[in-house]
Each structure stands twice: as structure tokens, then as C-alpha cells.
Design an enzyme around this catalytic site. Structure first.
Site, PDB file in Angstrom:
ATOM      1  N   ARG A  88       0.824  -1.164  -0.007  1.00  6.82           N
ATOM      2  CA  ARG A  88       0.112   0.032  -0.241  1.00  6.82           C
ATOM      3  C   ARG A  88       0.696   1.193   0.018  1.00  6.82           C
ATOM      4  O   ARG A  88       0.380   2.231  -0.283  1.00  6.82           O
ATOM      5  CB  ARG A  88      -0.906  -0.015   1.290  1.00  6.82           C
ATOM      6  CG  ARG A  88      -1.892   0.879   1.173  1.00  6.82           C
ATOM      7  CD  ARG A  88      -3.317   0.903   1.999  1.00  6.82           C
ATOM      8  NE  ARG A  88      -3.183   0.124   3.182  1.00  6.82           N
ATOM      9  CZ  ARG A  88      -2.563   0.652   4.332  1.00  6.82           C
ATOM     10  NH1 ARG A  88      -2.349   1.793   4.427  1.00  6.82           N
ATOM     11  NH2 ARG A  88      -2.615  -0.215   5.257  1.00  6.82           N
ATOM     12  N   TYR A 142     -17.305  13.526 -17.443  1.00 10.63           N
ATOM     13  CA  TYR A 142     -17.772  12.047 -17.483  1.00 10.63           C
ATOM     14  C   TYR A 142     -18.854  11.897 -16.188  1.00 10.63           C
ATOM     15  O   TYR A 142     -18.506  12.719 -15.086  1.00 10.63           O
ATOM     16  CB  TYR A 142     -16.598  11.296 -16.972  1.00 10.63           C
ATOM     17  CG  TYR A 142     -17.086   9.728 -16.469  1.00 10.63           C
ATOM     18  CD1 TYR A 142     -17.686   8.951 -17.267  1.00 10.63           C
ATOM     19  CD2 TYR A 142     -16.716   9.354 -15.356  1.00 10.63           C
ATOM     20  CE1 TYR A 142     -18.284   7.745 -16.811  1.00 10.63           C
ATOM     21  CE2 TYR A 142     -17.036   8.149 -14.815  1.00 10.63           C
ATOM     22  CZ  TYR A 142     -17.703   7.294 -15.830  1.00 10.63           C
ATOM     23  OH  TYR A 142     -18.112   6.050 -15.205  1.00 10.63           O
ATOM     24  N   LYS A 232      -8.874   3.352 -20.016  1.00 10.35           N
ATOM     25  CA  LYS A 232      -9.183   3.399 -21.314  1.00 10.35           C
ATOM     26  C   LYS A 232      -7.896   3.459 -22.200  1.00 10.35           C
ATOM     27  O   LYS A 232      -7.332   2.148 -22.342  1.00 10.35           O
ATOM     28  CB  LYS A 232      -9.727   4.880 -21.575  1.00 10.35           C
ATOM     29  CG  LYS A 232     -10.834   5.377 -20.513  1.00 10.35           C
ATOM     30  CD  LYS A 232     -12.055   4.404 -20.458  1.00 10.35           C
ATOM     31  CE  LYS A 232     -13.338   4.247 -19.715  1.00 10.35           C
ATOM     32  NZ  LYS A 232     -12.935   4.691 -18.257  1.00 10.35           N
TER      33      LYS A 232
END
Ligand code: PLP
Length: 409
Positions: A88, A142, A232
Site C-alpha cells: 500500500r 464524465y 481507457k
């Protein structure tokens, strides 16, 4: 027929210009960086492909030394020197992707996240932690970004404005100005340089998901923060979810602190796939853009199409409005996949009002140009004639209302 289209051929963007202090000088061309950045040490390691490190933890026989390193990381957010500690905090595979993306965007640093939305969340939390909860934003964004800003989930307060109203909308507690250009799904473009000027000392975030650094590097025009849904074009194959923020090291350090505290890390397997995706990004974007230019030209000339949106900047996204029922067009495609998302090797089409922008209030959605007859297409790498043949037969499936019929938008 009404068009909002420019089919100006794309020119190769300048690769080495440095116009703002935030911009890192680049000695190699973008296509070279895409293939080599983040991999410069591989030969010395005796490797050709980047290694995937799936460790969640790492051995350490010096607990005191490790405790000091963790304290320093939590306090400063500076990249860990030396061996990794815990997944992490950082990971060598995702770090390679971050290095490569920063090189492509021309920024000092980049910080990766589990998704584009996790990346935007982290940016908002950084600013909120400084007491700067007010955001000025330009629609459309978006749908989920619009929702995250507007729904108050993170205590964010938003002022929506057009680009000309930005300077006036800024308040003492404004932490961020946010734009998407070209915007999802209308492909509307804004002048980044003019907006950056209007922002003054407030950081400008540009969501560069649609353009990618192949077509536009916002920090060259004065933006401070560049956000991508890496899901994307950066990944490019529809098989990896991720997000990334490219920025200066000061902001990156704060993002790492938030990521450490909130845990929205990118998985190393995803980091590997994204690094691999970057290598072909320039080739994919240019090839798909060439087809998109051609398809937008043909759609503009088609009497079954009311309006075509294609950015002056170029790119592989085309949106268009039909006269009839857009759902019938979606149901009729055979080669093109009716699916949300974009930027994959295959061509996808979707109806923003029902899917990607469904979460936005209908009035706000309509006012920002996302009408009920708008379709958004992400052009992939198939042969353009096959795509046109499919699109052509699908357009015939809309109700036969025609340009002069009742179905005119
Ligand atoms: N920004 C833009 C422009 C997007 O299109 C998307 C998703 O479609 C996002 C951000 C959010 O990214 P993700 O789905 O990876 O969380």
C-alpha cells in the site's frame, strides 16, 4: 445537417517544447519514451520484459530502520528510497508505470490508483485536507466525475460555470478547477491556456483521458494536474482498470499520503498491463484517430445523421446525434460492440443519456449538450471499411423519420 466538426488532420505534437515551469524537459521523442520509459534499468538487471512483483510485504531485519522509513513516508509522502515495505506504500511494478506516464505527460511525477474515480477522489481529498473544499468545474464531465463533485459525498461544494466564468467563480476556499477536454461525451474542447490563466494560483486539473499525451499534454499549457482513467487508452485493450494523476512532486507527495491512508492502490498486474499498453499508445491512438476522422467525415455526409461531434484536436472518439431512435442503432450493430467504456482496440458504442451520464440530473445533462439522441463511439483498430459497413446498416435501423420528419432533434 448541423455539424460541430473539424476534420483538420492531426499534426504531430512537438515533443520537446517546454512552455511552463512545471514542464519537465524531454530529450527523447514521445514514441521513444512510450517504449523505453520505466524500463531503463531492465538491461542492467538482465531482463527484457518488466518483472511483475506481486509481493504484499517484504522481509526486513532492521525493524527500527523500517519504522523510520515508514514514518518519513507518512509524514512527507516522498517516494520510498531503498527496498519496498508494504504494497500500500509502493510497488516496483506500478512505479514503472508511474515513471513512464510522467515522462509522457512531461511532469515530474505520477501517482497511480485503482481506477480513474479513485484518482479523482484522492485529488479532492488532498485539497479537502487543506480546507479547500470548493471546486469550480466546467460541464460536461464524465457522469461519475460530475456526480462525485456534485453529490457532496466528500464534502465537496461545486460551482458549475462555462470557461468565461471561471475567474469570477473562484473563492478563497477554492481548491481546484476541473475541466475535461475533449469532454466526455460531447467532445467539447476548451482553451487550457486561457483557463489556466483565469485560475491564477488555484490548480487546474485537466482530465486528459480522451486526448492522451499523444495528442495533448496539458502541463505544457499551464495545467498543474493531469488525470487519466487509465482503464481507457493507456491500457488500450479493455482488460485493465486503473487511474493515474500526473503532476509536480509536491502534489504527488500529498497524493501518496492520501493513497497510503485510503488504500486505493493500483494492483501490480494492472501496473504491468498499463506499462505494456503505454508502449503502443502512440501507434494505437494515431491509427484509431485516422479511422475516426474518416468515419466522422462519412457520418457528416449521411442524411440519417443530424449532427456530428469531432474534436479539432483529433482523437479516436466520435459522437453523433441521430434523427430516430438511438437505442435501435445500438441494438443493430454487429461488429461494433454496444458497451460502456472506451479506448480499447475494438470499437465500442454507447448511449450516454442511458449509461455513462445516466447519473447526472436530466436538466443539467441536457443543458451541457448531452441530449437523448446522442451516441458516443470509441473507434478501435478494425478496418475502417468494415466499421463503416456496420455503422451504415445500424443507422438504417433507426425509425425512418428522416431529416424532415417528426423525429428531428
Ligand atoms: N474520466 C473520464 C473522462 C472517463 O471517461 C472515466 C470513465 O469512463 C473516468 C474518468 C473514470 O474512470 P474509471 O472508470 O477508470 O474509474
Amino acid at each position: 445537417m448541423d455539424t460541430e466538426t473539424s476534420t483538420t488532420p492531426m499534426t504531430a505534437p512537438s515533443m520537446t517544447t517546454s512552455t511552463t515551469p512545471a514542464m519537465m524537459p524531454r530529450s527523447r521523442a514521445l514514441a521513444t519514451e512510450a517504449v523505453h520509459a520505466g524500463r531503463d534499468d531492465l538491461a542492467a538487471l538482465g531482463l527484457h520484459a518488466a518483472p511483475i512483483d506481486l509481493s504484499t510485504t517484504y522481509p526486513s531485519y532492521d525493524s527500527r530502520g523500517e519504522a523510520e522509513r515508514i514514518d518519513a513516508f507518512a509524514a512527507t509522502g516522498a517516494k520510498l528510497d531503498g527496498p519496498p515495505v508494504y504494497a500500500r506504500l509502493d510497488n516496483p511494478t506500478t512505479a514503472r508505470f508511474e515513471t513512464a506516464l510522467a515522462r509522457l505527460e512531461g511532469t515530474a511525477s505520477a501517482v497511480s490508483f485503482a481506477s480513474g474515480m479513485a484518482a479523482l477522489t484522492a485529488v479532492l481529498l488532498v485539497r479537502a485536507s487543506m480546507g479547500l473544499r470548493h471546486v469550480v468545474a466546467v460541464r460536461p464531465l464524465y457522469g461519475c466525475s460530475d456526480h462525485l463533485l456534485g453529490a457532496g459525498l466528500l464534502g465537496t461544494e461545486v460551482t458549475w460555470t462555462d470557461p468565461a466564468g471561471i475567474a469570477e467563480a473562484i473563492r478563497p476556499d477554492t481548491g481546484l478547477v476541473m475541466v475535461e477536454t475533449p469532454a466526455n461525451p460531447t467532445l467539447a474542447e476548451v482553451d487550457i491556456r486561457a483557463i489556466a490563466h483565469a485560475c491564477g494560483s488555484v490548480p487546474l486539473l485537466v482530465d486528459n483521458t480522451f486526448a492522451t499525451p499523444v495528442l495533448q499534454r496539458p502541463v505544457e499549457h499551464g495545467a498543474r494536474i493531469v488525470l487519466h482513467s487509465a482503464t481507457k487508452y493507456l491500457g488500450g485493450h479493455g482488460d485493465v482498470m486503473g487511474g493515474v494523476v500526473a503532476c509536480d512532486e509536491e502534489f504527488a507527495a500529498r497524493l501518496r499520503q492520501v493513497r497510503f491512508a485510503t488504500g486505493g492502490v493500483l494492483h501490480p498486474m494492472a501496473g504491468y498491463l498499463l506499462l505494456r499498453g503505454l508502449a503502443t499508445l502512440p501507434v494505437r491512438v494515431r491509427a484509431a484517430s485516422a479511422s475516426a476522422v474518416e468515419l466522422s467525415r462519412r457520418l457528416m455526409a449521411d442524411p440519417r445523421v443530424a449532427r456530428v461531434h469531432y474534436p479539432k484536436l483529433g482523437g479516436a472518439m466520435v459522437s453523433f446525434e441521430v434523427y430516430g431512435d438511438p437505442h435501435r442503432v445500438i441494438s443493430a450493430v454487429r461488429l461494433i460492440t454496444p458497451a460502456v467504456s472506451l479506448g480499447s482496440v475494438d470499437t465500442l458504442i454507447q448511449h450516454p443519456a442511458s449509461i455513462s451520464h445516466r447519473i447526472v440530473d436530466e436538466g443539467d445533462r441536457q443543458a451541457s449538450g448531452v441530449g437523448d439522441r446522442l451516441l458516443r463511439m470509441s473507434v478501435g483498430l478494425e478496418d475502417v471499411e468494415d466499421l463503416w459497413a456496420d455503422l451504415c446498416q445500424a443507422l438504417s435501423a433507426q425509425e425512418a423519420v428522416g431529416p424532415s420528419g417528426d423525429g428531428r432533434p
